[in-house]
Write a protein that holds these residues in place. Structure first.
Motif, PDB file in Angstrom:
ATOM      1  N   ASP A 335       2.902   5.577   7.722  1.00  0.00           N
ATOM      2  CA  ASP A 335       4.076   3.905   7.200  1.00  0.00           C
ATOM      3  C   ASP A 335       3.446   3.794   6.034  1.00  0.00           C
ATOM      4  N   ALA A 336       2.500   3.413   6.102  1.00  0.00           N
ATOM      5  CA  ALA A 336       1.797   2.485   5.520  1.00  0.00           C
ATOM      6  C   ALA A 336       0.343   2.889   5.019  1.00  0.00           C
ATOM      7  N   THR A 519      10.278  -0.970  10.060  1.00  0.00           N
ATOM      8  CA  THR A 519       9.935  -0.591   8.876  1.00  0.00           C
ATOM      9  C   THR A 519       9.766  -1.654   7.811  1.00  0.00           C
ATOM     10  N   ASP A 523       6.829  -3.040   6.235  1.00  0.00           N
ATOM     11  CA  ASP A 523       6.450  -3.210   5.531  1.00  0.00           C
ATOM     12  C   ASP A 523       5.718  -4.470   4.397  1.00  0.00           C
ATOM     13  N   THR A 546       3.387   2.373   0.517  1.00  0.00           N
ATOM     14  CA  THR A 546       3.768   2.498   2.028  1.00  0.00           C
ATOM     15  C   THR A 546       4.393   3.743   1.721  1.00  0.00           C
TER      16      THR A 546
END
Length: 691
Positions: A335-336, A519, A523, A546
């Protein structure tokens, strides 16, 4: 009176050469529609608004470039029609008109055609742009919000500017054409034979063979040398810009020479095949085809080159997008990711949680994490070593694959950190002894080269110790991607024992995260953490990637490439097909009396139309075949370039581009034959009525 004549001529022109008018309308419509992308941004996601406006600026520049090419082709088509109308223009002067009056008629015709085609084209373009908005949304992976009918004054102004120049040049060229010919030339134009550029078989063969040799040599240069990748200071043996320009010049020269020699050679060869040549209408068909190629050799060569550019742009562009999309999916597994580069730091660990606390971020609440440190290999003097692949080349005696001469393979990660990353990804851990190493690489072109070195026991020196490979092949699974990377390809990373890794100098640290939170919140937390680390030490370079940003960048890049590929390919294919169509319709009109005579002599209509169909297909197919040959070579070079950088083959993804090209080009071919069929059929029917 002059206006009435001009209007009548325009109606006749639009009836007999509807393809010409249709192409002008489509050109205006496409130019307007594709340049409304800046306005389309108002109906799409706010995150894409600025991006699409930048894309709009690129499209404006591209439009001017395409307008120059299309304008040139349209001017050529206009001049081609002018040559066919010389007798008509001469008749006006015989009836007492002055040259200035005839020129006024031509000017009025051009203005009428321009006005009508522009109005119809803008109206059609306005409708197309509404549909194109949804295509744009799909290309850039977003949705249309609050749709309403829109119109772009900027796109209108740019389209008007491009086509106004084209029509102005047409009027000037018409005036020049009329002023340079005498009345006797105009009246006798219909009885003049086509000029034969090549008559003798030996010379024809020489020119045809020379063209093929030049094109073949250019293909060999491009496939072996590739594109210039060395910049302004290439390494010895690398392709330079001058090399590429020479290759381009060879293929251009070879194309034109081939077309100049082909007609004479094929005619004289068929003449010696007497059984075939004297059967049916083969002699008539051969003569017709040869005459048309001789007359239009230069234009056919130019069309072949433009078709090559259009096909390469459309097929390669769209397939590159499909390839990049796959790379984005594989290159962003988390995701990141946050990366910190700081070789000047002495500490071996980076306290991520301390920085997170300072940033007001609870890492445990944000998601699951894994962190690791990457060191770098050094030579005996402690300097950075970047020539591992060169050492492999010297060790195995095999050359480094082209394009990897400057590839970096000097990073090293500890076994514990690497296994933690594998576990985080759901992979089984690996093992190695203290005096061994593993090599991570997921670039297909490079793997076989490295595997050869590993099989032969290539050794490295790390922290003063000599290490041997723990296995005879590289590790090329998902664990090669240590953190989010849009490219998702690794040329080489070493995995060494923990004690050895501890002795290696710092290079970078990384933190990978899979969110538990939304999300948007995740982020935001990643951004705060990265900003806090960067603010704490100016010597650190901090970057984050991300999945959201990667998706936005990926869709932006692929959307832009797709947009440009479709735009370029569509406009150029339309222009080239229109030129060929106008040529064939003019030829059918000029030869109508010949077809009428054949019918009066008892030749069956089926045979006549078979000859006509062969001529039209051959005229469309010959430049297409040459263009396809050029495009295959260029596509192979592009494919090789992508494979060099570890991307998947684009050959697997050319289907859509080919389908679009075939639909447009094939549609023009079918329309041209139907219209030529009508011209010839009308001539035959008039003969029967006369009898």
């Amino acid at each position: 009176m002059l206006a009435k004549l001009a209007f009548g001529n325009m109606r006749k022109l639009m009836h007999d050469y509807a393809v010409y008018f249709l192409t002008l309308v489509m050109g205006v419509a496409v130019f307007y529609a594709f340049n409304t992308i800046s306005v389309q941004a108002d109906f799409l996601s706010n995150s894409l608004s600025d991006v699409l406006k930048q894309v709009g600026e690129i499209m404006h520049g591209l439009t001017v470039f395409l307008a120059v090419i299309m304008g040139f082709l349209m001017v050529y088509a206009n001049n081609f029609l002018m040559r066919r109308r010389k007798k008509e223009l001469g008749l006006y002067q015989v009836l007492g008109m002055r040259a200035g009056q005839v020129n006024a008629i031509l000017t009025l015709e051009t203005l009428m055609v321009a006005l009508i085609s522009f109005i119809v084209g803008i109206a059609l373009g306005a409708l197309i742009s509404q549909l194109l908005l949804f295509v744009t949304a799909d290309m850039f992976a977003t949705k249309v919000d609050n749709f309403r009918f829109f119109f772009s004054p900027d796109a209108l102004a740019l389209t008007f500017f491009c086509f106004a120049i084209t029509f102005l040049v047409m009027m000037v060229m018409n005036s020049i054409t009329l002023s340079r010919v005498h009345l006797i030339d105009l009246m006798s134009a219909g009885r003049k034979n086509e000029k034969q550029f090549v008559r003798h078989l030996p010379l024809s063969f020489v020119l045809t063979a020379l063209g093929l040799v030049l094109m073949g040599y250019a293909y060999w240069r491009l496939t072996t040398q590739g594109f210039p990748l060395g910049g302004s200071n290439p390494e010895p043996g690398q392709t330079t810009t001058n090399d590429f320009l020479v290759t381009t010049a060879l293929v251009v020269a070879g194309t034109f020479i081939f077309f100049y020699g082909f007609a004479g050679g094929i005619t004289l060869i068929l003449q010696r095949m007497k059984k075939h040549y004297w059967s049916g209408l083969h002699m008539f068909t051969t003569r017709q085809i040869a005459s048309r190629i001789n007359t239009a050799a230069a234009s056919m060569g130019l069309i072949a080159l433009i078709l090559f550019f259009a096909m390469t742009a459309m097929t390669s562009g769209m397939s590159i997008c499909a390839t990049l999309n796959k790379s984005y999916e594989a290159g962003v597994p988390f995701d990141a990711s946050i990366g910190v580069v700081g070789s000047s730091l002495e500490e071996k660990t980076l306290d991520w949680k301390a920085y997170a606390k300072q940033a007001g971020v609870d890492l445990d609440a944000v998601g699951d994490t894994v962190s690791f440190r990457v060191g770098y290999m050094t030579n005996g003097e402690g300097n950075l070593t970047i020539d591992s692949l060169n050492e492999m080349s010297a060790f195995t005696g095999k050359s480094i694959p082209q394009g990897y001469e400057k590839a970096v393979a000097w990073e090293a990660i500890s076994l514990s950190d690497y296994n933690a990353l594998r576990t985080f990804k759901g992979l089984d851990p690996v093992s190695l002894d203290e005096d061994q190493y593993l090599y991570l690489c997921n670039m297909d072109t490079l793997e076989s080269f490295v595997n050869t070195a590993l099989e032969q026991g290539f050794t490295i020196t790390a922290a003063g110790q000599t290490l041997t490979p723990a296995r005879s092949s590289v590790i090329d699974d998902d664990s090669c991607i240590l953190q989010n990377d849009a490219i998702g390809k690794t040329p080489g990373i070493y995995v060494v024992a923990d004690d050895i890794a501890e002795e290696l100098p710092n290079y970078r640290w990384a933190l990978d995260i899979n969110y538990r939170v939304s999300t948007e919140n995740g982020d935001l937390a990643v951004k705060d953490l990265a900003d806090t680390i960067a603010a704490s030490n100016e010597e650190l370079y901090v970057g984050s990637e991300t999945k959201t940003n990667a998706a936005l960048e990926g869709t932006t890049t692929t959307g832009l490439i797709s947009y440009m590929a479709i735009y370029i390919g569509f406009v150029l294919v339309i222009a080239c097909a229109a030129i060929l169509a106008i040529q064939q319709l003019s030829n059918a009109s000029d030869s109508a009396m010949g077809y009428r005579t054949l019918s009066e002599l008892g030749c069956p209509e089926k045979t006549i139309f078979s000859s006509l169909r062969t001529q039209v297909i051959f005229a469309f197919a010959l430049p297409l075949i040459v263009g396809i040959a050029h495009s295959i070579c260029a596509t192979a070079a592009v494919n090789k370039l992508l494979l060099m950088f570890g991307q998947s083959s684009i050959i697997e993804n050319v289907g859509l581009g080919i389908a679009i090209f075939a639909l447009v080009y094939g549609g023009y071919l079918a329309l041209t034959y139907r219209m030529a069929h009508g011209v010839v059929k009308g001539a035959i029917r008039s003969a029967r009525h006369a009898l």
